[in-house]
Design a protein around this motif. Structure first.
Motif, PDB file in Angstrom:
ATOM      1  N   GLU A 114      13.952  43.906 -39.510  1.00 28.14           N
ATOM      2  CA  GLU A 114      14.128  43.341 -40.854  1.00 28.14           C
ATOM      3  C   GLU A 114      15.193  42.262 -40.830  1.00 28.14           C
ATOM      4  N   PRO A 115      14.987  41.139 -40.152  1.00 23.64           N
ATOM      5  CA  PRO A 115      16.073  40.176 -39.974  1.00 23.64           C
ATOM      6  C   PRO A 115      16.596  39.578 -41.282  1.00 23.64           C
ATOM      7  N   LEU A 116      15.719  39.187 -42.186  1.00 27.63           N
ATOM      8  CA  LEU A 116      16.193  38.557 -43.418  1.00 27.63           C
ATOM      9  C   LEU A 116      16.867  39.566 -44.337  1.00 27.63           C
ATOM     10  N   TRP A 117      16.275  40.738 -44.468  1.00 24.90           N
ATOM     11  CA  TRP A 117      16.878  41.772 -45.300  1.00 24.90           C
ATOM     12  C   TRP A 117      18.214  42.223 -44.739  1.00 24.90           C
ATOM     13  N   ALA A 118      18.351  42.326 -43.421  1.00 24.92           N
ATOM     14  CA  ALA A 118      19.607  42.765 -42.827  1.00 24.92           C
ATOM     15  C   ALA A 118      20.726  41.762 -43.087  1.00 24.92           C
ATOM     16  N   VAL A 119      20.369  40.479 -43.211  1.00 28.88           N
ATOM     17  CA  VAL A 119      21.364  39.462 -43.534  1.00 28.88           C
ATOM     18  C   VAL A 119      21.741  39.534 -45.006  1.00 28.88           C
TER      19      VAL A 119
ATOM     20  N   PRO B  72      17.789  45.906 -52.142  1.00 29.96           N
ATOM     21  CA  PRO B  72      16.737  46.928 -52.151  1.00 29.96           C
ATOM     22  C   PRO B  72      15.364  46.372 -52.517  1.00 29.96           C
ATOM     23  N   ALA B  73      15.340  45.322 -53.334  1.00 28.82           N
ATOM     24  CA  ALA B  73      14.058  44.759 -53.754  1.00 28.82           C
ATOM     25  C   ALA B  73      13.405  43.903 -52.679  1.00 28.82           C
ATOM     26  N   LYS B  74      14.134  43.633 -51.591  1.00 25.48           N
ATOM     27  CA  LYS B  74      13.630  42.743 -50.549  1.00 25.48           C
ATOM     28  C   LYS B  74      13.296  43.488 -49.262  1.00 25.48           C
ATOM     29  N   ARG B  75      13.230  44.800 -49.314  1.00 21.31           N
ATOM     30  CA  ARG B  75      12.857  45.557 -48.121  1.00 21.31           C
ATOM     31  C   ARG B  75      11.432  45.239 -47.708  1.00 21.31           C
ATOM     32  N   ASP B  76      11.151  45.512 -46.430  1.00 17.20           N
ATOM     33  CA  ASP B  76       9.792  45.392 -45.892  1.00 17.20           C
ATOM     34  C   ASP B  76       9.219  43.982 -46.059  1.00 17.20           C
ATOM     35  N   GLY B  77      10.032  42.999 -45.654  1.00 16.98           N
ATOM     36  CA  GLY B  77       9.561  41.623 -45.667  1.00 16.98           C
ATOM     37  C   GLY B  77       9.548  40.965 -47.026  1.00 16.98           C
ATOM     38  N   GLY B  78      10.378  41.437 -47.934  1.00 26.23           N
ATOM     39  CA  GLY B  78      10.353  40.927 -49.303  1.00 26.23           C
ATOM     40  C   GLY B  78      10.979  39.557 -49.496  1.00 26.23           C
ATOM     41  N   TRP B  79      11.775  39.106 -48.524  1.00 30.53           N
ATOM     42  CA  TRP B  79      12.383  37.784 -48.658  1.00 30.53           C
ATOM     43  C   TRP B  79      11.372  36.691 -48.335  1.00 30.53           C
ATOM     44  N   ASP B  80      11.229  35.732 -49.225  1.00 39.16           N
ATOM     45  CA  ASP B  80      10.490  34.515 -48.947  1.00 39.16           C
ATOM     46  C   ASP B  80      11.395  33.570 -48.160  1.00 39.16           C
ATOM     47  N   ASP B  81      10.842  32.881 -47.157  1.00 39.25           N
ATOM     48  CA  ASP B  81      11.673  32.023 -46.306  1.00 39.25           C
ATOM     49  C   ASP B  81      12.447  30.999 -47.122  1.00 39.25           C
ATOM     50  N   ASP B  82      11.781  30.296 -48.003  1.00 39.08           N
ATOM     51  CA  ASP B  82      12.439  29.238 -48.778  1.00 39.08           C
ATOM     52  C   ASP B  82      13.506  29.812 -49.703  1.00 39.08           C
ATOM     53  N   GLU B  83      13.222  30.951 -50.289  1.00 41.84           N
ATOM     54  CA  GLU B  83      14.199  31.610 -51.164  1.00 41.84           C
ATOM     55  C   GLU B  83      15.429  32.029 -50.360  1.00 41.84           C
ATOM     56  N   PHE B  84      15.196  32.552 -49.181  1.00 40.31           N
ATOM     57  CA  PHE B  84      16.280  32.981 -48.301  1.00 40.31           C
ATOM     58  C   PHE B  84      17.182  31.799 -47.959  1.00 40.31           C
ATOM     59  N   LEU B  85      16.595  30.693 -47.547  1.00 39.41           N
ATOM     60  CA  LEU B  85      17.375  29.517 -47.172  1.00 39.41           C
ATOM     61  C   LEU B  85      18.060  28.904 -48.385  1.00 39.41           C
ATOM     62  N   ALA B  86      17.429  28.940 -49.538  1.00 39.68           N
ATOM     63  CA  ALA B  86      18.044  28.404 -50.753  1.00 39.68           C
ATOM     64  C   ALA B  86      19.299  29.181 -51.113  1.00 39.68           C
ATOM     65  N   SER B  87      19.302  30.494 -50.865  1.00 34.15           N
ATOM     66  CA  SER B  87      20.505  31.284 -51.151  1.00 34.15           C
ATOM     67  C   SER B  87      21.666  30.829 -50.278  1.00 34.15           C
ATOM     68  N   GLY B  88      21.370  30.417 -49.039  1.00 35.72           N
ATOM     69  CA  GLY B  88      22.412  29.891 -48.168  1.00 35.72           C
ATOM     70  C   GLY B  88      22.942  28.555 -48.653  1.00 35.72           C
ATOM     71  N   ARG B  89      22.036  27.681 -49.124  1.00 33.53           N
ATOM     72  CA  ARG B  89      22.491  26.392 -49.650  1.00 33.53           C
ATOM     73  C   ARG B  89      23.394  26.580 -50.858  1.00 33.53           C
ATOM     74  N   ASN B  90      23.023  27.494 -51.743  1.00 34.58           N
ATOM     75  CA  ASN B  90      23.848  27.744 -52.921  1.00 34.58           C
ATOM     76  C   ASN B  90      25.245  28.207 -52.530  1.00 34.58           C
ATOM     77  N   GLU B  91      25.313  29.098 -51.543  1.00 33.85           N
ATOM     78  CA  GLU B  91      26.610  29.607 -51.122  1.00 33.85           C
ATOM     79  C   GLU B  91      27.462  28.525 -50.471  1.00 33.85           C
TER      80      GLU B  91
END
Length: 250
Positions: free
Chosen positions: A17-22, A26-45
C-alpha cells in the motif's frame, strides 16, 4: 529496533500500500488514493511550506537543489521539483522508490536514491538549498532520527533552510495515551491484527527542544507551527535557517 527492521517494514508497506502508507487515511485503504489527488496533496503542502519560509524571511535565495528525506512514493519530491532545479529523494524502501519513479512528473529533475545507511555519508557538505523531511523521523528509532537530523545541517548550504515535521508529543486522548504507555510489541500486534496494516508503523515523538539540540551551530529554528494531527499526536512543522556553521563542525 534497528535500521534493518525499518527497512523490512517499509519494504512491505511499499509493496502492499505505498500511497496509503505515505498518507494514512482510513478512506484510502486498498488502493483508494488517485495518483493525481495524491500528488496534488504534496503540491499543496510544499507550496504552503515555501510561502511560510518566505513570510519568515528565510526562503533560500538560491533554488538549485533540494533534499526530500524519506521521500516514499515521491509525493513531495514532485512538488519540490516545481521550485528547485533538481531534487534528491532519499528513502530506505526499494518498492517505495519504484512507485516514486512511476509517479515522477518532474521531467528528470528528481533523482531517487536508496539509502540503507545510518547516515548520509554519500552526500557532500553544503549540497542543498533546502532539506525537507515531513512525518518521517517518528518512524525511526530515536538514535537514528538524531543522527539523520545532525546530517541535515551538514548537507545544507549556509543560507539554506530546513523544514522538519514530526509529532512533538502524544495527544491527550485515548489513542494518544495508548501510544504513550502501551508496550511496542502490543501496538505492533494491534496494528497488524486489528487494523490490518501490511506492516507496523512504529512511532516516536520529537519534542522541539530535542530537535533544537540536534542542529549544528549556526542552524536555528525560526518557527514551529502546529498542523493536522488527528487524534493520536500533536504535530509541529519546524522552519529553520542555516546562517553559518562552525568550521570544526564541518
Amino acid at each position: 529496533m534497528g535500521l534493518e527492521e525499518v527497512r523490512r517494514d517499509w519494504t512491505r508497506l511499499g509493496e502492499a500500500e505505498p500511497l496509503w502508507a505515505v498518507c494514512v487515511d482510513p478512506a484510502k485503504r486498498d488502493g483508494g488514493w488517485d495518483d493525481d489527488e495524491f500528488l496534488a496533496s504534496g503540491r499543496n503542502e510544499v507550496d504552503a511550506a515555501l510561502n511560510r519560509l518566505d513570510d519568515l524571511g528565510i526562503l533560500p535565495p538560491r533554488r538549485a537543489h533540494a533534499l526530500d528525506f524519506g521521500c516514499g512514493a515521491g509525493r513531495l519530491s514532485n512538488a519540490l521539483a516545481a521550485h528547485f532545479d533538481t531534487v534528491t529523494g532519499v528513502d530506505i524502501s526499494a518498492p517505495m522508490l519504484a512507485e516514486a519513479r512511476r509517479l515522477d512528473r518532474s521531467e528528470g529533475r528528481v533523482e531517487y536514491w536508496i539509502n540503507a545507511e545510518p547516515n548520509l555519508a554519500a552526500l557532500d557538505d553544503d549540497t542543498f538549498d533546502l532539506v525537507y523531511c515531513d512525518l518521517v523521523l517518528q518512524h525511526l528509532p530515536p538514535f537514528l532520527a538524531a543522527a539523520y537530523t545532525r546530517e541535515f545541517t551538514r548537507v545544507v548550504r549556509p543560507g539554506g533552510a530546513l523544514v522538519i515535521g514530526a509529532p512533538a508529543r502524544e495527544a491527550p486522548t485515548f489513542k494518544g495515551m495508548v501510544f504513550r504507555y502501551a508496550p511496542w510489541p502490543l501496538i505492533r500486534v494491534a496494528q497488524r491484527v486489528l487494523l490490518r496494516y501490511p506492516a507496523p508503523m512504529r512511532m516516536h515523538t520529537l519534542p522541539p527542544e530535542r530537535l533544537a539540540s540536534l542542529l549544528h551551530p549556526g542552524a536555528r529554528i525560526v518557527a514551529s507551527d502546529a498542523y493536522s494531527s488527528g487524534d493520536h499526536w500533536e504535530h509541529l512543522r519546524h522552519f529553520a535557517t542555516v546562517d553559518t556553521l562552525v568550521e570544526e563542525e564541518r
